[in-house]
Design a protein around this motif. Structure first.
Motif, PDB file in Angstrom:
ATOM      1  N   ILE A  42     -21.620  43.366 -14.562  1.00  0.00           N
ATOM      2  CA  ILE A  42     -22.798  42.719 -13.991  1.00  0.00           C
ATOM      3  C   ILE A  42     -23.530  43.700 -13.077  1.00  0.00           C
ATOM      4  O   ILE A  42     -22.917  44.311 -12.192  1.00  0.00           O
ATOM      5  N   ARG A  43     -24.827  43.835 -13.292  1.00  0.00           N
ATOM      6  CA  ARG A  43     -25.650  44.695 -12.436  1.00  0.00           C
ATOM      7  C   ARG A  43     -26.813  43.889 -11.858  1.00  0.00           C
ATOM      8  O   ARG A  43     -27.422  43.077 -12.545  1.00  0.00           O
ATOM      9  N   SER A  44     -27.099  44.148 -10.601  1.00  0.00           N
ATOM     10  CA  SER A  44     -28.226  43.497  -9.938  1.00  0.00           C
ATOM     11  C   SER A  44     -29.521  44.190 -10.341  1.00  0.00           C
ATOM     12  O   SER A  44     -29.585  45.414 -10.451  1.00  0.00           O
ATOM     13  N   ALA A  45     -30.563  43.380 -10.551  1.00  0.00           N
ATOM     14  CA  ALA A  45     -31.774  43.893 -11.171  1.00  0.00           C
ATOM     15  C   ALA A  45     -32.836  44.386 -10.191  1.00  0.00           C
ATOM     16  O   ALA A  45     -33.666  45.206 -10.550  1.00  0.00           O
ATOM     17  N   GLY A  46     -32.884  43.882  -8.992  1.00  0.00           N
ATOM     18  CA  GLY A  46     -33.914  44.335  -8.061  1.00  0.00           C
ATOM     19  C   GLY A  46     -35.290  43.789  -8.367  1.00  0.00           C
ATOM     20  O   GLY A  46     -36.288  44.510  -8.358  1.00  0.00           O
ATOM     21  N   LEU A  47     -35.373  42.491  -8.599  1.00  0.00           N
ATOM     22  CA  LEU A  47     -36.650  41.870  -8.939  1.00  0.00           C
ATOM     23  C   LEU A  47     -37.643  41.924  -7.782  1.00  0.00           C
ATOM     24  O   LEU A  47     -38.825  42.175  -7.980  1.00  0.00           O
ATOM     25  N   SER A  48     -37.163  41.686  -6.556  1.00  0.00           N
ATOM     26  CA  SER A  48     -38.046  41.651  -5.378  1.00  0.00           C
ATOM     27  C   SER A  48     -37.546  42.661  -4.356  1.00  0.00           C
ATOM     28  O   SER A  48     -36.654  42.370  -3.559  1.00  0.00           O
ATOM     29  N   THR A  49     -38.110  43.849  -4.398  1.00  0.00           N
ATOM     30  CA  THR A  49     -37.709  44.918  -3.484  1.00  0.00           C
ATOM     31  C   THR A  49     -38.943  45.533  -2.858  1.00  0.00           C
ATOM     32  O   THR A  49     -40.056  45.373  -3.365  1.00  0.00           O
ATOM     33  N   GLY A  50     -38.741  46.242  -1.767  1.00  0.00           N
ATOM     34  CA  GLY A  50     -39.865  46.913  -1.131  1.00  0.00           C
ATOM     35  C   GLY A  50     -40.981  45.942  -0.798  1.00  0.00           C
ATOM     36  O   GLY A  50     -40.762  44.884  -0.201  1.00  0.00           O
ATOM     37  N   ALA A  51     -42.189  46.267  -1.235  1.00  0.00           N
ATOM     38  CA  ALA A  51     -43.349  45.421  -0.950  1.00  0.00           C
ATOM     39  C   ALA A  51     -43.295  44.084  -1.672  1.00  0.00           C
ATOM     40  O   ALA A  51     -43.996  43.136  -1.300  1.00  0.00           O
ATOM     41  N   ARG A  52     -42.453  43.972  -2.707  1.00  0.00           N
ATOM     42  CA  ARG A  52     -42.321  42.723  -3.451  1.00  0.00           C
ATOM     43  C   ARG A  52     -41.371  41.746  -2.755  1.00  0.00           C
ATOM     44  O   ARG A  52     -41.281  40.584  -3.174  1.00  0.00           O
ATOM     45  N   ALA A  53     -40.645  42.191  -1.758  1.00  0.00           N
ATOM     46  CA  ALA A  53     -39.772  41.298  -0.999  1.00  0.00           C
ATOM     47  C   ALA A  53     -40.624  40.530   0.005  1.00  0.00           C
ATOM     48  O   ALA A  53     -40.930  41.010   1.097  1.00  0.00           O
ATOM     49  N   ARG A  54     -41.012  39.322  -0.386  1.00  0.00           N
ATOM     50  CA  ARG A  54     -41.941  38.531   0.424  1.00  0.00           C
ATOM     51  C   ARG A  54     -41.372  37.145   0.694  1.00  0.00           C
ATOM     52  O   ARG A  54     -40.455  36.692   0.000  1.00  0.00           O
ATOM     53  N   PRO A  55     -41.894  36.442   1.687  1.00  0.00           N
ATOM     54  CA  PRO A  55     -41.453  35.060   1.923  1.00  0.00           C
ATOM     55  C   PRO A  55     -41.696  34.202   0.686  1.00  0.00           C
ATOM     56  O   PRO A  55     -42.642  34.437  -0.074  1.00  0.00           O
ATOM     57  N   VAL A  56     -40.864  33.184   0.500  1.00  0.00           N
ATOM     58  CA  VAL A  56     -41.015  32.342  -0.682  1.00  0.00           C
ATOM     59  C   VAL A  56     -42.333  31.577  -0.653  1.00  0.00           C
ATOM     60  O   VAL A  56     -42.794  31.109  -1.700  1.00  0.00           O
ATOM     61  N   SER A  57     -42.956  31.471   0.501  1.00  0.00           N
ATOM     62  CA  SER A  57     -44.276  30.836   0.568  1.00  0.00           C
ATOM     63  C   SER A  57     -45.318  31.615  -0.227  1.00  0.00           C
ATOM     64  O   SER A  57     -46.370  31.081  -0.590  1.00  0.00           O
ATOM     65  N   ALA A  58     -45.030  32.898  -0.512  1.00  0.00           N
ATOM     66  CA  ALA A  58     -45.946  33.720  -1.310  1.00  0.00           C
ATOM     67  C   ALA A  58     -45.801  33.429  -2.797  1.00  0.00           C
ATOM     68  O   ALA A  58     -46.527  34.014  -3.611  1.00  0.00           O
ATOM     69  N   HIS A  59     -44.887  32.541  -3.151  1.00  0.00           N
ATOM     70  CA  HIS A  59     -44.661  32.154  -4.544  1.00  0.00           C
ATOM     71  C   HIS A  59     -44.861  30.643  -4.660  1.00  0.00           C
ATOM     72  O   HIS A  59     -43.910  29.884  -4.840  1.00  0.00           O
ATOM     73  N   PRO A  60     -46.098  30.175  -4.572  1.00  0.00           N
ATOM     74  CA  PRO A  60     -46.352  28.730  -4.501  1.00  0.00           C
ATOM     75  C   PRO A  60     -45.948  27.972  -5.759  1.00  0.00           C
ATOM     76  O   PRO A  60     -45.798  26.746  -5.712  1.00  0.00           O
ATOM     77  N   ARG A  61     -45.750  28.669  -6.873  1.00  0.00           N
ATOM     78  CA  ARG A  61     -45.381  27.993  -8.109  1.00  0.00           C
ATOM     79  C   ARG A  61     -43.870  27.999  -8.352  1.00  0.00           C
ATOM     80  O   ARG A  61     -43.422  27.633  -9.438  1.00  0.00           O
ATOM     81  N   MET A  62     -43.110  28.407  -7.354  1.00  0.00           N
ATOM     82  CA  MET A  62     -41.667  28.490  -7.530  1.00  0.00           C
ATOM     83  C   MET A  62     -41.055  27.136  -7.876  1.00  0.00           C
ATOM     84  O   MET A  62     -40.212  27.032  -8.783  1.00  0.00           O
ATOM     85  N   ALA A  63     -41.469  26.072  -7.198  1.00  0.00           N
ATOM     86  CA  ALA A  63     -40.915  24.750  -7.477  1.00  0.00           C
ATOM     87  C   ALA A  63     -41.207  24.337  -8.917  1.00  0.00           C
ATOM     88  O   ALA A  63     -40.345  23.794  -9.615  1.00  0.00           O
ATOM     89  N   GLU A  64     -42.429  24.615  -9.365  1.00  0.00           N
ATOM     90  CA  GLU A  64     -42.804  24.299 -10.748  1.00  0.00           C
ATOM     91  C   GLU A  64     -41.959  25.102 -11.737  1.00  0.00           C
ATOM     92  O   GLU A  64     -41.517  24.577 -12.775  1.00  0.00           O
TER      93      GLU A  64
END
Length: 240
Positions: A42-64
């Motif tokens: 198993i390897r971790s992918a690094g989806l949200s790193t650096g400038a992409r590591a933001r509060p979840v409020s920046a992803h308003p469609r996450m619940a959907e």
């Protein structure tokens, strides 16, 4: 390839990726059904790193998006996660999660705990309990639950080594040209190719593996035409 020979599989996932969370039960069932003939890394992918590591409020469609995951896979998301989305302040930092996982994996190897158990526990911490995966106490509690040295995990979290391992995982997956998650790769003499997808079942993954081992599909990326849901964009930031 002999049927009794263990083949190597790489699972690329991100602890903050809801599609990876949804794929978890399928992967668990597949891994158990084929434990006699696969080695899963198993390897971790690094989806949200650096400038992409933001509060979840920046992803308003996450619940959907999570509702879509539930419809496709049947997994449930917890009340703690719902509260975290509503609050919106938790920063989805994949490097922090990958560093914690690296620590758990290191101790798991020493006592025979499966890496998949640690990965699932980290996903539960976020997608069920809504706990930040940048909180060292998350890994303390997971380590304790897995029978590992919890105090050692907490103490080592701030050291450079697990963070370096996290970035090494990101680079390894970039070299394998993995840009969507979850991705399950089968390694053969022809290289690494994708086996199934997020919409796969354990049975379809096993069938695809059977075909590869029988030599019917020399390139595993063409073994199973599963329909994939829309995937997150490629990771950016700290990869090098």
């Amino acid at each position: 390839m002999a049927a009794t020979e263990c083949v190597r599989l790489t699972y690329a996932f991100d602890a903050y990726c809801p599609w990876c969370y949804g794929f978890g039960p399928t992967l668990r069932s597949f891994a158990q059904d084929n434990a006699h003939r696969i080695r899963l890394h198993i390897r971790s992918a690094g989806l949200s790193t650096g400038a992409r590591a933001r509060p979840v409020s920046a992803h308003p469609r996450m619940a959907e998006e999570c509702e879509r995951v539930t419809r496709l896979t049947g997994v449930g998301f917890g009340a703690g996660f719902s509260r975290a989305l509503t609050d919106g302040t938790t920063v989805a930092d994949s490097t922090a999660a990958a560093a914690g996982l690296a620590l758990l994996y290191g101790q798991a190897d020493e006592v025979g705990v499966e890496h998949l158990d640690a990965a699932e526990a980290v996903q539960q911490a976020w997608f069920v309990d809504g706990r930040s995966l940048a909180d060292p106490e998350v890994y303390h509690d997971i380590a304790a639950g897995l029978g590992l040295d919890a105090s050692s995990v907490t103490a080592a979290y701030a050291s450079p080594e697990p963070w370096e391992q996290a970035r090494a995982d990101f680079r390894a997956l970039r070299r394998l040209h993995v840009t969507t998650y979850p991705t399950l790769l089968l390694h053969t003499a022809h290289g690494a190719g994708r086996l199934g997808g997020a919409a796969s079942t354990a049975a379809s993954l096993t069938a695809a593996l059977d075909q590869c081992l029988a030599g019917a599909f020399p390139r595993p990326s063409s073994t199973h035409p599963d329909p994939l849901p829309p995937q997150p964009p490629p990771p950016e930031g700290e990869l090098s």
